[in-house]
Design an enzyme around this catalytic site. Structure first.
Site, short mmCIF file in Angstrom:
data_model
loop_
_atom_site.label_atom_id
_atom_site.label_comp_id
_atom_site.label_asym_id
_atom_site.label_seq_id
_atom_site.Cartn_x
_atom_site.Cartn_y
_atom_site.Cartn_z
N PHE A 76 0.83 -1.22 0.00
CA PHE A 76 0.00 0.00 0.00
C PHE A 76 0.87 1.27 0.00
N LEU A 80 6.02 -10.09 -2.60
CA LEU A 80 4.66 -10.28 -3.14
C LEU A 80 3.89 -11.29 -2.29
N ALA A 97 8.98 -3.01 3.84
CA ALA A 97 8.45 -4.38 3.83
C ALA A 97 8.16 -4.83 5.25
N THR A 103 5.81 2.81 12.79
CA THR A 103 4.43 3.13 13.10
C THR A 103 4.29 3.81 14.46
N ASP A 104 3.21 4.58 14.62
CA ASP A 104 2.94 5.19 15.93
C ASP A 104 2.52 4.15 16.98
N GLU A 105 2.17 2.94 16.52
CA GLU A 105 1.68 1.93 17.47
C GLU A 105 2.75 1.48 18.46
N TYR A 131 2.05 -7.25 16.49
CA TYR A 131 2.50 -6.38 15.39
C TYR A 131 3.33 -5.23 15.93
N SER A 132 2.77 -4.47 16.88
CA SER A 132 3.50 -3.27 17.32
C SER A 132 4.77 -3.65 18.08
N LYS A 146 7.35 -4.28 15.46
CA LYS A 146 7.85 -3.02 14.88
C LYS A 146 8.75 -2.30 15.91
N ASN A 168 -2.72 5.31 7.87
CA ASN A 168 -2.82 5.81 6.49
C ASN A 168 -4.13 5.37 5.86
N TYR A 225 -15.66 -3.18 15.81
CA TYR A 225 -15.14 -3.82 17.01
C TYR A 225 -15.55 -3.04 18.26
N GLY A 274 -6.92 -6.89 23.16
CA GLY A 274 -5.88 -5.89 23.47
C GLY A 274 -6.02 -4.62 22.65
P1 NAD Z 1 1.28 -3.61 3.32
O1 NAD Z 1 0.92 -4.80 4.14
O2 NAD Z 1 0.25 -3.01 2.42
O3 NAD Z 1 2.54 -3.95 2.37
C1 NAD Z 1 3.65 -4.65 2.86
C2 NAD Z 1 4.50 -5.04 1.65
O4 NAD Z 1 5.65 -5.75 2.13
C3 NAD Z 1 3.80 -5.98 0.66
O5 NAD Z 1 4.02 -5.56 -0.66
C4 NAD Z 1 4.44 -7.33 0.92
O6 NAD Z 1 4.47 -8.17 -0.23
C5 NAD Z 1 5.83 -6.93 1.37
N1 NAD Z 1 6.47 -7.94 2.22
C6 NAD Z 1 5.94 -8.57 3.29
N2 NAD Z 1 6.82 -9.44 3.80
C7 NAD Z 1 7.95 -9.35 3.04
C8 NAD Z 1 9.22 -9.98 3.08
N3 NAD Z 1 9.51 -10.92 3.99
N4 NAD Z 1 10.16 -9.62 2.17
C9 NAD Z 1 9.88 -8.68 1.22
N5 NAD Z 1 8.68 -8.07 1.12
C10 NAD Z 1 7.73 -8.39 2.03
O7 NAD Z 1 1.86 -2.54 4.33
P2 NAD Z 1 1.67 -0.96 4.38
O8 NAD Z 1 0.41 -0.64 5.05
O9 NAD Z 1 1.98 -0.41 3.04
O10 NAD Z 1 2.86 -0.59 5.39
C11 NAD Z 1 4.19 -0.39 4.92
C12 NAD Z 1 5.08 -0.06 6.09
O11 NAD Z 1 4.61 1.11 6.74
C13 NAD Z 1 5.13 -1.14 7.16
O12 NAD Z 1 6.44 -1.24 7.65
C14 NAD Z 1 4.19 -0.64 8.24
O13 NAD Z 1 4.55 -1.12 9.51
C15 NAD Z 1 4.37 0.85 8.12
N6 NAD Z 1 3.22 1.69 8.50
C16 NAD Z 1 1.97 1.44 8.00
C17 NAD Z 1 0.91 2.29 8.33
C18 NAD Z 1 -0.48 2.10 7.78
O14 NAD Z 1 -1.40 2.77 8.22
N7 NAD Z 1 -0.68 1.22 6.83
C19 NAD Z 1 1.15 3.38 9.21
C20 NAD Z 1 2.44 3.58 9.72
C21 NAD Z 1 3.48 2.74 9.35
O1 DAU Z 2 -1.35 3.51 13.51
C1 DAU Z 2 -0.65 3.00 12.42
C2 DAU Z 2 -1.15 1.59 12.12
O2 DAU Z 2 -2.46 1.73 11.58
C3 DAU Z 2 -0.24 0.83 11.16
O3 DAU Z 2 1.01 0.64 11.76
C4 DAU Z 2 -0.86 -0.53 10.80
O4 DAU Z 2 -0.06 -1.18 9.82
C5 DAU Z 2 -2.24 -0.28 10.23
O5 DAU Z 2 -2.86 -1.54 9.96
C6 DAU Z 2 -3.11 0.53 11.20
O6 DAU Z 2 -3.45 -0.25 12.38
P1 DAU Z 2 -4.93 -0.22 13.00
O7 DAU Z 2 -5.12 -1.47 13.77
O8 DAU Z 2 -5.24 1.05 13.66
O9 DAU Z 2 -5.80 -0.26 11.59
P2 DAU Z 2 -7.11 -1.08 11.16
O10 DAU Z 2 -7.53 -0.52 9.85
O11 DAU Z 2 -6.93 -2.55 11.28
O12 DAU Z 2 -8.19 -0.65 12.25
C7 DAU Z 2 -8.53 0.72 12.46
C8 DAU Z 2 -9.53 0.77 13.61
O13 DAU Z 2 -10.77 0.15 13.18
C9 DAU Z 2 -9.09 -0.01 14.84
O14 DAU Z 2 -9.52 0.68 16.00
C10 DAU Z 2 -9.82 -1.34 14.73
C11 DAU Z 2 -11.12 -0.96 14.02
N1 DAU Z 2 -11.70 -2.02 13.15
C12 DAU Z 2 -10.88 -2.59 12.21
C13 DAU Z 2 -11.37 -3.59 11.38
C14 DAU Z 2 -10.47 -4.25 10.36
C15 DAU Z 2 -13.03 -2.39 13.28
O15 DAU Z 2 -13.78 -1.85 14.11
N2 DAU Z 2 -13.50 -3.38 12.45
C16 DAU Z 2 -12.73 -4.01 11.52
O16 DAU Z 2 -13.23 -4.93 10.82
#
Ligand code: NAD
Ligand code: DAU
Length: 351
Positions: A13, A37, A84, A132-134, A157-158, A161, A187, A214, A290
């Site tokens: 993403f 991938l 990644a 991540t902020d988590e 996860y957190s 990270k 994001n 949730y 949690g």
């Molecule tokens: P995502 O899950 O959409 O994408 C992760 C990518 O990493 C995928 O393309 C996957 O194929 C690749 N990947 C997974 N395991 C791998 C491995 N072993 N080797 C090589 N590639 C691998 O994740 P995202 O939401 O785009 O997040 C990207 C980064 O940003 C992560 O490190 C995440 O912790 C961080 N982040 C995400 C958010 C959010 O809201 N999504 C917020 C803050 C930080």
């Molecule tokens: O804060 C940054 C993080 O944000 C990133 O590091 C993570 O990669 C990213 O997945 C995200 O984590 P969250 O757990 O906050 O995101 P998620 O979209 O899973 O959930 C957002 C909120 O919505 C959370 O409070 C849980 C709730 N939720 C989520 C899902 C999937 C629901 O209520 N129902 C659902 O089905």
């Protein structure tokens, strides 16, 4: 000096938005996208730049040091932006070990290969770790996460990270490895895998399926448009000092249920449904184990030192996002076929 930038996770993403930004903006750089991938990686996300002269894709695992060594040598890598990761909290609750493997072992493997290839001479080198902020844990009603907030991760996860952040800082202090870290809030935007709240709920509303909220829906997240995150990474990558950390956030807190109601409203308008139709799909389900209560980022350092601020408001960003998912039906259908169905049934069956 030319920059040969290895971006890991560039088919995911956030990574896909960052790869596009760098390929289009820095024609003089070579961008190597290294991605395994997994279910979350999708080359369709970046099909528009796949033939660019300054772009190469390598399918590989960040835990595979032999392949990484070959890639560093072949492409003479002098900078890394590391995204990644396994990124979904719910998956980390059912399968923590894959998070420990990818997020901790993978990050350490990547740093070891970079150190070896750079022979511990780090002038003009950069290793940017995207986090991540988590890692900071959970806030109650008040307060913000700053760069000096103590780590208190609470999900597998957190915690994975946080461990990787600690390792990155340890490499800086021990070897003077040239690191930069950023910690970003939630994001949203195009190409997010529909296991995360916003794309999942857009998909379910479209298909008239229940919206699994949730707990009471009163958890709070701080949302940032993914393109703004990519811009912030660009600014930090080019301007931060080694060893620095930056928080990135949108100053845009929403209670889940309020955000979900906004989504329902926009979807009703776009789909020509009567007012309130999509809200009827809201279904309160068993809470996430949690479940962190509230995240809120203080991004003052980034604003004051590097003059970065989000480019659009949440109201603009969420409309653009909804429209993208509605206009890209094929993308959504492709990623929700096959394995997605069994994931969804398994994840939500006992809620
Ligand atoms: P995502 O899950 O959409 O994408 C992760 C990518 O990493 C995928 O393309 C996957 O194929 C690749 N990947 C997974 N395991 C791998 C491995 N072993 N080797 C090589 N590639 C691998 O994740 P995202 O939401 O785009 O997040 C990207 C980064 O940003 C992560 O490190 C995440 O912790 C961080 N982040 C995400 C958010 C959010 O809201 N999504 C917020 C803050 C930080
Ligand atoms: O804060 C940054 C993080 O944000 C990133 O590091 C993570 O990669 C990213 O997945 C995200 O984590 P969250 O757990 O906050 O995101 P998620 O979209 O899973 O959930 C957002 C909120 O919505 C959370 O409070 C849980 C709730 N939720 C989520 C899902 C999937 C629901 O209520 N129902 C659902 O089905």
């Amino acid at each position: 000096m030319s920059k040969n930038v290895l971006i890991t996770g560039g088919a995911g993403f956030i990574g896909s938005h960052l790869v596009r930004l760098f390929v289009n903006k820095y024609k003089e750089y070579k961008i190597i996208n290294y991605d395994l991938l997994t279910y979350a990686g999708n080359l369709e996300n970046i099909s528009d730049i796949e033939t660019a002269d300054n772009y190469t894709f390598v399918k590989g695992d960040i835990c595979d040091s032999e392949l990484l060594k070959q890639v560093f040598e072949k492409y003479e890598i002098n900078a890394v932006i590391h995204l990644a990761a396994e990124s979904h909290v719910d998956r980390s609750i059912t399968d923590p070990l894959s998070f420990i493997n990818t997020n901790i072992i993978g990050t350490a493997t990547l740093m070891n290969v970079a150190r070896g290839y750079w022979k511990d001479e780090f002038e003009d080198k950069r290793f940017y770790h995207v986090s991540t902020d988590e890692v900071y844990g959970s806030l109650s009603e008040t307060g913000f996460f700053t760069e000096t907030t103590s780590y208190d991760p609470r999900s597998p996860y957190s915690a994975s990270k946080a461990s990787s952040d600690h390792l990155v800082r340890a490499y800086y202090h021990t070897y003077e490895f040239p690191v930069v870290i950023s910690n970003c809030s939630n994001n949203y935007g195009a190409n997010q895998f529909p296991e995360k709240l916003i794309p999942l709920f857009i998909h379910n509303i479209k298909n008239n399926k229940p919206l699994p909220v949730y707990g009471k829906g009163d958890n709070v997240r701080d949302w940032l448009w993914v393109n703004d995150h990519a811009q912030a990474i660009d600014v930090i990558f080019h301007n931060a000092q080694n060893g620095e950390t930056y928080n990135i956030g949108g100053n845009n807190e929403w209670k889940n249920i309020d955000l979900i109601k906004i989504l329902c409203k926009i979807m009703d308008q776009r789909l020509g449904r009567e007012v309130g139709a999509s809200e009827k799909l809201i279904t309160y389900v068993k809470d996430r184990q949690g479940h962190d209560k509230r995240y809120a980022i203080d991004a003052t350092k980034l604003k004051n030192k590097l003059s970065w601020e989000p480019s659009i408001t949440f109201e603009e960003g969420i409309e653009i996002t909804v429209d993208w998912y509605l206009e890209n039906e094929d993308w959504l259908n492709n990623v929700t076929s096959g394995a997605y169905q069994s994931y969804y049934e398994e994840q939500y069956k006992n809620r």
